[in-house]
Design a protein around this motif. Structure first.
Motif, PDB file in Angstrom:
ATOM      1  N   SER A 146       0.823  -1.006  -0.018  1.00  0.00           N
ATOM      2  CA  SER A 146       0.029  -0.023   0.008  1.00  0.00           C
ATOM      3  C   SER A 146       0.960   1.113  -0.064  1.00  0.00           C
ATOM      4  O   SER A 146       0.470   2.187  -0.871  1.00  0.00           O
ATOM      5  CB  SER A 146      -0.896   0.183   1.305  1.00  0.00           C
ATOM      6  N   LYS A 147       1.660   1.232   0.697  1.00  0.00           N
ATOM      7  CA  LYS A 147       2.884   2.480   0.939  1.00  0.00           C
ATOM      8  C   LYS A 147       3.622   2.795  -0.217  1.00  0.00           C
ATOM      9  O   LYS A 147       3.568   3.688  -0.895  1.00  0.00           O
ATOM     10  CB  LYS A 147       3.720   2.031   2.061  1.00  0.00           C
ATOM     11  N   ARG A 148       4.094   1.661  -0.971  1.00  0.00           N
ATOM     12  CA  ARG A 148       4.796   1.969  -2.223  1.00  0.00           C
ATOM     13  C   ARG A 148       3.768   2.414  -3.664  1.00  0.00           C
ATOM     14  O   ARG A 148       4.248   2.993  -4.346  1.00  0.00           O
ATOM     15  CB  ARG A 148       5.434   0.352  -2.915  1.00  0.00           C
ATOM     16  N   ARG A 149       2.573   1.865  -3.446  1.00  0.00           N
ATOM     17  CA  ARG A 149       1.598   2.277  -4.316  1.00  0.00           C
ATOM     18  C   ARG A 149       1.375   3.630  -4.323  1.00  0.00           C
ATOM     19  O   ARG A 149       0.952   4.539  -5.197  1.00  0.00           O
ATOM     20  CB  ARG A 149       0.113   1.337  -4.312  1.00  0.00           C
ATOM     21  N   MET A 150       1.043   4.254  -3.022  1.00  0.00           N
ATOM     22  CA  MET A 150       0.918   5.583  -2.866  1.00  0.00           C
ATOM     23  C   MET A 150       1.931   6.603  -2.883  1.00  0.00           C
ATOM     24  O   MET A 150       1.980   7.520  -3.611  1.00  0.00           O
ATOM     25  CB  MET A 150       0.828   5.970  -1.288  1.00  0.00           C
ATOM     26  N   GLU A 151       3.260   6.022  -2.923  1.00  0.00           N
ATOM     27  CA  GLU A 151       4.412   6.772  -3.241  1.00  0.00           C
ATOM     28  C   GLU A 151       4.455   6.798  -4.866  1.00  0.00           C
ATOM     29  O   GLU A 151       5.082   8.041  -5.413  1.00  0.00           O
ATOM     30  CB  GLU A 151       5.618   6.216  -2.804  1.00  0.00           C
ATOM     31  N   SER A 152       4.224   5.818  -5.551  1.00  0.00           N
ATOM     32  CA  SER A 152       4.115   5.906  -6.932  1.00  0.00           C
ATOM     33  C   SER A 152       3.261   6.824  -7.543  1.00  0.00           C
ATOM     34  O   SER A 152       3.433   7.234  -8.875  1.00  0.00           O
ATOM     35  CB  SER A 152       3.995   4.591  -7.635  1.00  0.00           C
ATOM     36  N   ARG A 153       2.065   7.216  -6.957  1.00  0.00           N
ATOM     37  CA  ARG A 153       1.203   8.279  -7.483  1.00  0.00           C
ATOM     38  C   ARG A 153       1.560   9.575  -7.497  1.00  0.00           C
ATOM     39  O   ARG A 153       1.959  10.089  -7.210  1.00  0.00           O
ATOM     40  CB  ARG A 153      -0.104   8.087  -6.793  1.00  0.00           C
TER      41      ARG A 153
END
Length: 153
Positions: A146-153
């Motif tokens: 979840s944290k990696r997906r938030m950072e990639s946005r």
């Protein structure tokens, strides 16, 4: 084992056990005798444990006896021991022993082991730790993704 003491109890109608006489013990005794037992369920418990030995496991068993029903002086027809727990306990039955033909004898041996009782391992407690550990790993994985997906946005 010299110095051990045992109590024999009979199961009552309400499911509780009541002692059959007093505890049998003595510093030089290695054989214990209870006389005049009726049909029923019993528990044999080591109530005095000699120093340096562990308490023997309680033994429960059922005595089943039949007598000649149509005799003025009924003789013992059958004598059995059933439903023995633990299964490692063994009994020897001699229906022709005793003071008269109306009695029989039941024998068993009890092994006393020296040392302390070791704790058991591998019970339900370890399963709980495995489940909790697995849930933590899965939870950490979800947070990381979840944290990696938030950072990639």
């Amino acid at each position: 084992l010299k110095g051990a003491g045992f109590t024999l109890s009979k199961k009552q109608a309400d499911g509780t056990y009541a002692a059959v006489g007093e505890e049998v013990k003595g510093t030089d005794l290695t054989t214990f005798v209870w006389k005049g037992l009726d049909d029923g369920e019993y528990k044999l418990e080591e109530t005095t444990v000699p120093d340096g030995y562990t308490k023997a496991q309680d033994i429960t068993f059922k005595v089943v006896a039949t007598h000649e029903p149509d005799s003025a002086d009924p003789k013992l027809s059958t004598l059995e021991v059933q439903d023995v727990t633990p299964a490692t306990a063994t009994f020897t039955v001699d229906k022709n022993a005793g003071d008269t033909d109306a009695h029989g004898n039941i024998y068993t041996g009890i092994a006393n082991k020296s040392g302390a009782t070791l704790p058991e391992t591998g019970g339900i407690g370890t399963i709980i730790f495995y489940v909790l550990g697995s849930l933590l790993v899965v939870g950490c994985g979800i947070v990381l993704i979840s944290k990696r997906r938030m950072e990639s946005r």
